[in-house]
Design a protein around this motif. Sequence first.
Motif, short mmCIF file in Angstrom:
data_model
loop_
_atom_site.label_atom_id
_atom_site.label_comp_id
_atom_site.label_asym_id
_atom_site.label_seq_id
_atom_site.Cartn_x
_atom_site.Cartn_y
_atom_site.Cartn_z
N ALA A 109 0.84 -1.21 0.00
CA ALA A 109 0.00 0.00 0.00
C ALA A 109 0.87 1.25 0.00
CB ALA A 109 -0.92 0.00 1.22
N GLY A 110 1.97 1.23 0.76
CA GLY A 110 2.87 2.38 0.80
C GLY A 110 3.48 2.68 -0.54
N PHE A 111 3.73 1.64 -1.33
CA PHE A 111 4.31 1.85 -2.66
C PHE A 111 3.26 2.30 -3.67
CE2 PHE A 111 5.04 0.04 -6.90
CZ PHE A 111 6.16 0.75 -7.27
N THR A 112 2.16 1.56 -3.76
CA THR A 112 1.18 1.81 -4.82
C THR A 112 0.50 3.16 -4.68
OG1 THR A 112 0.78 -0.58 -4.82
CG2 THR A 112 -0.78 0.79 -6.02
N THR A 113 0.27 3.61 -3.45
CA THR A 113 -0.35 4.91 -3.22
C THR A 113 0.46 6.04 -3.83
OG1 THR A 113 -1.33 4.13 -1.16
CG2 THR A 113 -1.12 6.50 -1.41
N THR A 332 -8.18 15.53 -10.28
CA THR A 332 -7.87 15.95 -8.91
C THR A 332 -6.72 16.96 -8.90
OG1 THR A 332 -6.37 14.06 -8.62
CG2 THR A 332 -8.64 13.78 -7.91
N ARG A 333 -6.60 17.70 -7.81
CA ARG A 333 -5.56 18.72 -7.67
C ARG A 333 -4.20 18.08 -7.41
NH1 ARG A 333 -7.70 23.87 -6.70
NH2 ARG A 333 -9.97 23.87 -6.46
N ALA A 334 -3.16 18.71 -7.94
CA ALA A 334 -1.80 18.17 -7.80
C ALA A 334 -1.39 18.02 -6.34
CB ALA A 334 -0.80 19.07 -8.53
N LYS A 335 -1.82 18.94 -5.49
CA LYS A 335 -1.38 18.92 -4.09
C LYS A 335 -1.95 17.73 -3.32
CE LYS A 335 -3.13 22.94 -2.82
NZ LYS A 335 -3.52 24.06 -1.91
N VAL A 336 -3.00 17.09 -3.85
CA VAL A 336 -3.60 15.95 -3.14
C VAL A 336 -3.54 14.67 -3.98
CG1 VAL A 336 -5.10 17.33 -1.67
CG2 VAL A 336 -5.93 16.58 -3.91
N HIS A 337 -2.63 14.61 -4.93
CA HIS A 337 -2.56 13.42 -5.78
C HIS A 337 -2.32 12.15 -4.97
CE1 HIS A 337 -1.72 15.43 -9.94
NE2 HIS A 337 -3.00 15.31 -9.68
N SER A 338 -1.41 12.20 -4.00
CA SER A 338 -1.15 10.99 -3.21
C SER A 338 -2.40 10.54 -2.47
CB SER A 338 0.00 11.21 -2.23
OG SER A 338 1.23 11.38 -2.90
N MET A 339 -3.11 11.49 -1.87
CA MET A 339 -4.34 11.13 -1.16
C MET A 339 -5.43 10.69 -2.12
SD MET A 339 -5.80 10.54 1.66
CE MET A 339 -4.85 11.33 2.98
N ALA A 340 -5.49 11.27 -3.31
CA ALA A 340 -6.48 10.83 -4.30
C ALA A 340 -6.27 9.37 -4.66
CB ALA A 340 -6.39 11.71 -5.56
#
Length: 403
Positions: A109-113, A332-340
């Motif tokens: 999960a840490g990698f794929t996110t 989605t916004r660039a600043k929240v790409h990881s959370m998206a």
Amino acid sequence: MTNVKRLFWILFLLNLFNYIDRQVLYSVFPLIQRDLGLSDLQLGTLASVFMLVYMCYAPLVGYFADRTQRQKWIGASALIWSAATLACAAAKNYAGLLFTRGLIGVGEAGFTTIAQPFLAENYPKEKRATILAAFGLALPAGSALGYLLGGLIGQHWGWRAAFMLAGVPGLFLGILALTRLKDQRRLLQPPADKPVAKDYLALLKNKPFLFICLAHAMITFIIGGLSAWMPTYLHRYLEMDVARAGAIFGALVVVCGAAGTYIGGKLADKLLRATPKAYFWVMALALAGLAVPAWTGIQTGNVPLALTCFGLAIVCLFLPTGPIAAAIVASTRAKVHSMAFAVNIFLIHALGDALSPVLVGQASDMWGLKTAVLLCCTAAAPGLAFTWLAARLERRAPETPLP
């Protein structure tokens, strides 16, 4: 080698072993079942516990990845899942195997996110579906190698040896990621641009994004169920031994999955010149095209025809790999790409392959594996509806920048 190419190949190889270590379990299901005396439901639970941990851990990683240098998370995650794969070989009982499979979910999960947005941000928008599809080729290739190596090694040296050999390469790649990858976005981002709570809440109000995730969840439901049970299906109904079933299904996945992934990315980028809905058209084509080959392959007793149909079904399932990732980046916004991507991971696994392996196992115990596999494929119908809703609600062209 340029920095961008080095970035791609390190992430691609990590993704390859991500799927090898994830899928090797399924090719040795019959061996574990015989050794530990497990039911089909218990086998399916081994697959589902991985996904439950995976999806729950992803949002936590997404939160910190949006604020810190992401290469540290990528490298540490690879070390965790590789060590956990090695630990599977030492499991003494079913409870030990459940625990180590859950730990693999933490690492992966840490990698794929992080990996897909990390990669996408280094390429122009008009090439993202193609590069993300190329990155996604690791899914069919790694899955195929997991089935092939797991089946061959398990047949000759036992299922524990399969886990031991699968876990080692990721340790070296994790160290390589820690020392060779650099997250330039984190170095350049002003503190004021870091995401806050309202940015994350906006994801839950972003209807096109949510429907993309729901469509992806239905595809993931099918892939998860088939990935877990098709080697066993070939073993039971087409009278193949464990090694041959793993090798044949692995070959189908790598050839047909790679073809579908590559074609889907290229097709989406070409269609993007004609329509801003290109990503959704490819997703819809994939879901609609699945029905006939899946039904025919399950109903026929002819081995060559069944394998041909299963191959066509795999092509359809992998067509949306690049377009879905590109659609998430675009919506989605660039600043929240990881959370998206973390939210996407949570939803697709909560509604997808966290459920399907165990549900297919339970349905198999009740009605037989053929019926269970067929029921799994019916998830394409709601997937098609969610794709239509996402396309209808998305009003902005993919190339329009988001602040």
